[in-house]
Design a protein around this motif. Sequence first.
Motif, PDB file in Angstrom:
ATOM      1  N   PRO A  20       0.793  -1.197   0.049  1.00 12.17           N
ATOM      2  CA  PRO A  20       0.056   0.043  -0.121  1.00 12.17           C
ATOM      3  C   PRO A  20       0.852   1.366   0.020  1.00 12.17           C
ATOM      4  CG  PRO A  20      -0.264  -1.087   2.451  1.00 12.17           C
ATOM      5  CD  PRO A  20       0.548  -2.064   0.963  1.00 12.17           C
ATOM      6  N   LEU A  21       2.118   1.312   0.618  1.00 14.96           N
ATOM      7  CA  LEU A  21       2.976   2.276   0.707  1.00 14.96           C
ATOM      8  C   LEU A  21       3.586   2.708  -0.704  1.00 14.96           C
ATOM      9  CD1 LEU A  21       4.370   4.811   2.283  1.00 14.96           C
ATOM     10  CD2 LEU A  21       6.043   2.953   2.753  1.00 14.96           C
ATOM     11  N   LEU A  22       3.892   1.529  -1.207  1.00 18.26           N
ATOM     12  CA  LEU A  22       4.710   1.868  -2.715  1.00 18.26           C
ATOM     13  C   LEU A  22       3.574   2.050  -3.767  1.00 18.26           C
ATOM     14  CD1 LEU A  22       7.279  -0.928  -2.778  1.00 18.26           C
ATOM     15  CD2 LEU A  22       7.583   1.755  -2.750  1.00 18.26           C
ATOM     16  N   ASP A  23       2.361   1.571  -3.472  1.00 16.07           N
ATOM     17  CA  ASP A  23       1.041   2.075  -4.578  1.00 16.07           C
ATOM     18  C   ASP A  23       0.852   3.658  -4.227  1.00 16.07           C
ATOM     19  OD1 ASP A  23       1.020  -0.382  -5.368  1.00 16.07           O
ATOM     20  OD2 ASP A  23      -0.927  -0.778  -4.136  1.00 16.07           O
ATOM     21  N   LYS A  24       0.993   4.120  -3.116  1.00 16.01           N
ATOM     22  CA  LYS A  24       0.827   5.646  -2.934  1.00 16.01           C
ATOM     23  C   LYS A  24       2.058   6.340  -3.543  1.00 16.01           C
ATOM     24  CE  LYS A  24      -2.034   4.975   1.344  1.00 16.01           C
ATOM     25  NZ  LYS A  24      -1.945   5.263   2.678  1.00 16.01           N
ATOM     26  N   PHE A  25       3.154   6.010  -3.349  1.00 15.66           N
ATOM     27  CA  PHE A  25       4.205   6.398  -4.057  1.00 15.66           C
ATOM     28  C   PHE A  25       4.188   6.649  -5.440  1.00 15.66           C
ATOM     29  CE2 PHE A  25       7.159   6.061  -0.342  1.00 15.66           C
ATOM     30  CZ  PHE A  25       8.012   7.250  -0.364  1.00 15.66           C
ATOM     31  N   ASN A  26       3.588   5.577  -6.139  1.00 14.93           N
ATOM     32  CA  ASN A  26       3.291   5.443  -7.564  1.00 14.93           C
ATOM     33  C   ASN A  26       2.355   6.370  -7.986  1.00 14.93           C
ATOM     34  OD1 ASN A  26       4.285   3.948  -9.886  1.00 14.93           O
ATOM     35  ND2 ASN A  26       2.738   2.717  -9.973  1.00 14.93           N
ATOM     36  N   ASN A  27       1.293   6.241  -7.208  1.00 17.37           N
ATOM     37  CA  ASN A  27       0.064   7.151  -7.970  1.00 17.37           C
ATOM     38  C   ASN A  27       0.400   8.464  -7.547  1.00 17.37           C
ATOM     39  OD1 ASN A  27      -1.372   4.761  -8.201  1.00 17.37           O
ATOM     40  ND2 ASN A  27      -2.313   4.751  -6.387  1.00 17.37           N
ATOM     41  N   PHE A  28       0.956   9.097  -6.750  1.00 15.41           N
ATOM     42  CA  PHE A  28       1.167  10.438  -6.600  1.00 15.41           C
ATOM     43  C   PHE A  28       2.463  10.723  -7.190  1.00 15.41           C
ATOM     44  CE2 PHE A  28       3.472  14.061  -4.304  1.00 15.41           C
ATOM     45  CZ  PHE A  28       2.123  14.903  -4.192  1.00 15.41           C
ATOM     46  N   TYR A  29       3.257  10.343  -7.601  1.00 18.66           N
ATOM     47  CA  TYR A  29       4.660  10.702  -8.293  1.00 18.66           C
ATOM     48  C   TYR A  29       4.604  10.597  -9.687  1.00 18.66           C
ATOM     49  CZ  TYR A  29       6.935  12.555  -4.226  1.00 18.66           C
ATOM     50  OH  TYR A  29       7.396  13.329  -3.208  1.00 18.66           O
ATOM     51  N   LYS A  30       3.696   9.641 -10.251  1.00 19.96           N
ATOM     52  CA  LYS A  30       3.474   9.530 -11.511  1.00 19.96           C
ATOM     53  C   LYS A  30       2.866  10.974 -12.195  1.00 19.96           C
ATOM     54  CE  LYS A  30       1.086   6.072 -12.102  1.00 19.96           C
ATOM     55  NZ  LYS A  30       0.026   5.030 -12.823  1.00 19.96           N
ATOM     56  N   LYS A  31       2.373  11.822 -11.329  1.00 21.80           N
ATOM     57  CA  LYS A  31       1.677  12.928 -11.859  1.00 21.80           C
ATOM     58  C   LYS A  31       2.700  14.083 -11.580  1.00 21.80           C
ATOM     59  CE  LYS A  31      -2.544  11.143 -10.183  1.00 21.80           C
ATOM     60  NZ  LYS A  31      -3.721  11.465  -9.079  1.00 21.80           N
ATOM     61  N   LYS A  32       4.015  13.980 -11.167  1.00 21.96           N
ATOM     62  CA  LYS A  32       5.010  14.786 -10.887  1.00 21.96           C
ATOM     63  C   LYS A  32       5.987  14.820 -11.790  1.00 21.96           C
ATOM     64  CE  LYS A  32       2.301  16.373  -7.380  1.00 21.96           C
ATOM     65  NZ  LYS A  32       1.384  17.568  -7.613  1.00 21.96           N
ATOM     66  N   ASN A  33       7.023  15.845 -11.963  1.00 29.39           N
ATOM     67  CA  ASN A  33       7.809  16.036 -12.672  1.00 29.39           C
ATOM     68  C   ASN A  33       9.290  16.008 -11.841  1.00 29.39           C
ATOM     69  OD1 ASN A  33       9.691  15.944 -14.991  1.00 29.39           O
ATOM     70  ND2 ASN A  33       9.527  18.336 -15.232  1.00 29.39           N
ATOM     71  N   ILE A  34       9.423  15.039 -11.119  1.00 26.22           N
ATOM     72  CA  ILE A  34      10.432  15.014 -10.101  1.00 26.22           C
ATOM     73  C   ILE A  34      11.183  13.583 -10.013  1.00 26.22           C
ATOM     74  CG2 ILE A  34       8.867  14.656  -8.482  1.00 26.22           C
ATOM     75  CD1 ILE A  34      11.018  16.296  -6.628  1.00 26.22           C
ATOM     76  N   SER A  35      12.559  13.510  -9.901  1.00 24.91           N
ATOM     77  CA  SER A  35      13.093  12.187  -9.817  1.00 24.91           C
ATOM     78  C   SER A  35      12.917  11.851  -8.344  1.00 24.91           C
ATOM     79  CB  SER A  35      14.426  12.332 -10.351  1.00 24.91           C
ATOM     80  OG  SER A  35      14.712  12.532 -11.481  1.00 24.91           O
ATOM     81  N   ILE A  36      12.592  10.565  -8.184  1.00 25.81           N
ATOM     82  CA  ILE A  36      12.465  10.029  -6.726  1.00 25.81           C
ATOM     83  C   ILE A  36      13.228   8.722  -6.523  1.00 25.81           C
ATOM     84  CG2 ILE A  36      10.714   8.877  -4.995  1.00 25.81           C
ATOM     85  CD1 ILE A  36      10.183  11.840  -5.743  1.00 25.81           C
ATOM     86  N   VAL A  37      14.183   8.612  -5.263  1.00 27.05           N
ATOM     87  CA  VAL A  37      14.852   7.788  -4.884  1.00 27.05           C
ATOM     88  C   VAL A  37      14.454   7.086  -3.682  1.00 27.05           C
ATOM     89  CG1 VAL A  37      17.205   6.467  -4.628  1.00 27.05           C
ATOM     90  CG2 VAL A  37      16.945   8.505  -6.198  1.00 27.05           C
ATOM     91  N   ILE A  38      13.773   5.877  -3.604  1.00 27.44           N
ATOM     92  CA  ILE A  38      13.439   5.285  -2.456  1.00 27.44           C
ATOM     93  C   ILE A  38      14.487   4.396  -2.062  1.00 27.44           C
ATOM     94  CG2 ILE A  38      11.592   3.860  -1.184  1.00 27.44           C
ATOM     95  CD1 ILE A  38       9.658   4.599  -3.366  1.00 27.44           C
ATOM     96  N   VAL A  39      15.225   4.841  -0.624  1.00 26.45           N
ATOM     97  CA  VAL A  39      15.978   3.864  -0.002  1.00 26.45           C
ATOM     98  C   VAL A  39      15.322   3.057   0.952  1.00 26.45           C
ATOM     99  CG1 VAL A  39      18.452   3.679   1.154  1.00 26.45           C
ATOM    100  CG2 VAL A  39      17.742   5.704  -0.572  1.00 26.45           C
ATOM    101  N   PHE A  40      15.203   1.810   0.472  1.00 26.51           N
ATOM    102  CA  PHE A  40      14.791   0.976   1.742  1.00 26.51           C
ATOM    103  C   PHE A  40      15.802   0.221   2.411  1.00 26.51           C
ATOM    104  CE2 PHE A  40      10.695   0.449  -0.612  1.00 26.51           C
ATOM    105  CZ  PHE A  40       9.794   0.458   0.422  1.00 26.51           C
ATOM    106  N   VAL A  41      16.086   0.586   3.725  1.00 26.63           N
ATOM    107  CA  VAL A  41      17.040  -0.223   4.666  1.00 26.63           C
ATOM    108  C   VAL A  41      16.179  -1.279   5.208  1.00 26.63           C
ATOM    109  CG1 VAL A  41      18.768   0.220   6.450  1.00 26.63           C
ATOM    110  CG2 VAL A  41      18.291   2.264   4.765  1.00 26.63           C
ATOM    111  N   ASN A  42      16.423  -2.472   4.610  1.00 27.09           N
ATOM    112  CA  ASN A  42      15.879  -3.527   5.643  1.00 27.09           C
ATOM    113  C   ASN A  42      16.827  -3.976   6.751  1.00 27.09           C
ATOM    114  OD1 ASN A  42      14.209  -5.926   5.721  1.00 27.09           O
ATOM    115  ND2 ASN A  42      15.880  -7.351   4.815  1.00 27.09           N
TER     116      ASN A  42
END
Length: 253
Positions: A20-42
């Motif tokens: 659900p978190l990544l779905d929100k990232f995807n839905n929100f930022y596909k409409k924005k003109n900006i580069s995103i880097v998600i750093v998952f620290v497992n």
Amino acid sequence: MKNKIFYILPSYNESENIKPLLDKFNNFYKKKNISIVIVFVNDGSTDDSIKKIISIKKKIFKKIKIKIINHKKNYGLGVALKTGFNFCFKFGHADNIIVTMDCDNSHTIELSYKMALQIIENKKDIIIASRYKKNSKMKGLDIKRIFLSYIAAILYKFFFPIKNVRDYTSGFRAIKLGVIKKAYIENKYFFSEKGFSASADIILKLYKYKKSINFDELPIDLRYDLKNGQSKMKILKTIYLNLKLIFIRRFFN
């Protein structure tokens, strides 16, 4: 906006919340003109978090890059944050934005973007999503935890007053990369706390720069009602660590 945002997401057994978190990232930022880097620290997860991330990664919008960094065991929030920041320092630039937020789906992507905009458009250095700002919202959070956080806020504010800062323990922040990297280079013990007190300690380490760093806060939209699973925070231990941190930083630093 031509800037880049790095998201540091410390993760420990958050398999249920990742999609659900990544779905929100995807839905929100596909409409924005900006580069995103998600750093998952497992941080030593024992569930199927990594498999979930890898399977979803293939479907993510192309402007969102996902980096997975694995810890062999659970070291704690402070160590996970250090790992994430070191990655950003290595691959980012001074004018990039670093957002730290929980991986449990309780922090909103919309607010994180507003925080980044404050840095880029209003020349802020650090924006904190604050529980004590007017119009803040908190859903699903235990009243006892709210009360204890409020007491901690009073103590931090009393001993370490910073203009425009009231929520020292909120881990939901946007920070200008160059600002925190400078402090990190000047202090080899910058990431010294291992547990949940690490978030507050970052602010205390930046306290000495309070005259040159432009702090501000935005009201938080905290959605614990959307979180799956139990909180990893142990209340009594966290209280002890914060009281210990205040004492050490106030009287020995």
